[in-house]
Design an enzyme around this catalytic site. Structure first.
Site, short mmCIF file in Angstrom:
data_model
loop_
_atom_site.label_atom_id
_atom_site.label_comp_id
_atom_site.label_asym_id
_atom_site.label_seq_id
_atom_site.Cartn_x
_atom_site.Cartn_y
_atom_site.Cartn_z
CG ASP A 98 147.89 -15.47 46.28
OD1 ASP A 98 148.01 -14.41 45.64
OD2 ASP A 98 147.75 -16.58 45.73
CG ASP A 107 144.30 -14.55 41.21
OD1 ASP A 107 143.30 -14.04 41.74
OD2 ASP A 107 144.96 -14.00 40.32
CG ASP A 112 148.37 -20.39 44.44
OD1 ASP A 112 148.65 -20.77 43.31
OD2 ASP A 112 148.24 -19.18 44.72
#
Length: 279
Positions: free
Chosen positions: A18, A20, A192
């Site tokens: 991922d 961001d 996250d």
């Protein structure tokens, strides 16, 4: 440390990241809001709203409803934008805005996966015009990102062609595994957000990075490794740091030099003794 090097006779593997808050410390799309403002694409009110959205995103992790509202807002906001202008603005400010917020730990992991013979794939909900240049900056092999519909006039229509979010990310990972021959049981994934659980559970080595509360809870229950990335660093600083040999190599080089000097001194002294005896 990822010291295992892939066996070339086994199926290929990859590491899926991922973007961001996993590889970079902020939202990639929202980070460019000031660039879009200076480029005349958005007004000051939109800049303030994206700044607030960035704050919400960073404060505790946006949940599904917040992400949907963010998608709707950004889709409406970019309607009518010229795609080529967006690409140019991103290219002009990429190093200034993104380079300082790349996590050192993530950059190290990317390097280690490449060294081990794995492909690196960025899988992000942000738009392709933003994610693809960041992927190039990071040295990623492939990028999966949201794609907006572009009209015949070269401008965004405000509609979404492909939304890389939630289960869709997992579907993209599985499609890549099929087309590229990845063995997902031996692949890695990092995120996250709890919205990426489908992607994480699709590989054999899932990792939670700076997880939101929901993902931390899920990772704890499933005994997934939990990583903390907190050292943003410019890639140029990393390159300058790696331009010098590591300390053990320096010590070894010094030892070899000292041994060579000692051997030379012994040879020279021996030659002088032999010469004196002959005289």
């Amino acid at each position: 440390m990822l010291c295992h090097v892939e066996n070339r006779f086994l199926p290929r593997t990859a590491a899926f990241f991922d973007l961001d808050k996993t590889v970079i410390a902020k939202s990639s799309t929202l980070t460019f809001s000031k660039s879009f403002y200076h480029g005349g694409l958005i007004n000051r009110r939109a800049v303030l709203r994206t700044a607030y959205t960035q704050f919400v995103f960073l404060a505790g992790g946006a949940d599904h409803d917040q992400m949907e509202r963010m998608r709707e807002y950004l889709s409406a906001l970019c309607k009518g934008w010229n795609v080529q202008q967006v690409k140019e603005l991103v290219a002009e400010t990429l190093h200034e805005l993104i380079d300082p917020i790349i996590y050192d730990e993530a950059a190290t992991l990317i390097e280690e996966h490449h060294t081990a013979g794995r492909d690196v794939v960025i899988v992000s909900t942000s738009g392709a015009e933003v994610v693809e240049p960041i992927g190039d900056l990071l040295g990623a092999d492939r990028v999966v990102a949201t794609r907006m519909v572009v009209g015949d006039d070269g401008c965004y229509t405000g509609e979404v062609e492909y939304y890389a979010y939630g289960p869709t990310k997992a579907e993209a990972v599985k499609a890549l595994a099929e087309s590229e021959g990845y063995d997902l049981a031996r692949c890695y994934a990092y995120s996250d957000s709890a919205t990426d659980v489908p992607m994480l559970e699709s590989v054999g080595h899932p990792h939670a990075v700076n997880p939101d509360r929901a993902l931390r809870r899920e990772a704890t229950l499933r005994e997934w490794p939990i990583l903390t990335f907190d050292r943003p660093v410019r890639l140029k600083q990393r390159l300058s740091a790696f331009s010098l040999p590591p300390r053990p190599a320096l010590m070894a080089a010094a030892a070899v030099s000292a041994a060579a000097l000692t051997a030379g001194a012994v040879w020279y002294a021996t030659r002088r003794r032999v010469g004196a005896t002959s005289a």
